[in-house]
Design an enzyme around this catalytic site. Sequence first.
Site, PDB file in Angstrom:
ATOM      1  N   CYS A  86      28.881 -45.241   2.402  1.00 23.57           N
ATOM      2  CA  CYS A  86      28.581 -45.151   3.826  1.00 23.57           C
ATOM      3  C   CYS A  86      28.265 -43.694   4.143  1.00 23.57           C
ATOM      4  CB  CYS A  86      29.764 -45.572   4.690  1.00 23.57           C
ATOM      5  SG  CYS A  86      30.990 -46.611   3.877  1.00 23.57           S
ATOM      6  N   GLU A 148      27.582 -44.698  15.842  1.00 20.98           N
ATOM      7  CA  GLU A 148      26.446 -44.857  14.947  1.00 20.98           C
ATOM      8  C   GLU A 148      25.690 -46.153  15.197  1.00 20.98           C
ATOM      9  OE1 GLU A 148      28.383 -42.865  10.932  1.00 20.98           O
ATOM     10  OE2 GLU A 148      28.403 -45.045  11.102  1.00 20.98           O
TER      11      GLU A 148
END
Length: 227
Positions: A86, A148
């Site tokens: 990630c 995000e």
Amino acid sequence: MPEINTSHLDEQQVQLLAEMCILIDENDNKIGADTKKNCHLNENIDKGLLHRAFSVFLFNTENKLLLQQRSDAKITFPGCFTNSCCSHPLSNPGELEENDAIGVKRAAQRRLKAELGIPLEEVDPNEMHYLTRIYYKAQSDGIWGEHEIDYILFLKKNVTLNPDPNEIKSYCYVSKEELKELVKKAASGEVKLTPWFKIIVDTFLFKWWDNLNHLSQFVDHEKIHRM
């Protein structure tokens, strides 16, 4: 921007805070760039600062999912279990390119090497399946957090692993049943999961996992799933 004392944090991780992330609006349109540090401060997140990110789900040919436990040196969500990789595309020409999310895929290739030690030649960005995007916000502690739009990338192949201990505390391949056991442990407080991984596990992951060889039915590049 607020001044934050980082002297107590891991030196290698602090250096990464200078990387330039891609600033976006809530529809994932690029509106600028700012440092990883500024993008992850809750004080800025509370004002709406939003950046582009990705989550890689890497499966081996036995259909097991590679999980990592983030190192204790990580500034956000240290020691948490999460999906294979990630991170964030950076504000540079190669990773800003949006056609078929190729910029995000290049960023994923870069971070698979940096975190997991997977040789660049073992992962072609064009092999990655870009499924959809997820919007979320989460605090790590009183100072740091995430805000995000996360590109979901799937990849199925056997790879060579040589993880960087500054990035990764542990890793393992898990079956669906083993992941369900890990989720139970997280629910009882034995382990911690990253918030984005928990969201994806709770909503989409097992459905996608059941159809690893037929992922095209889940491709949705129009919708941003708001969690």
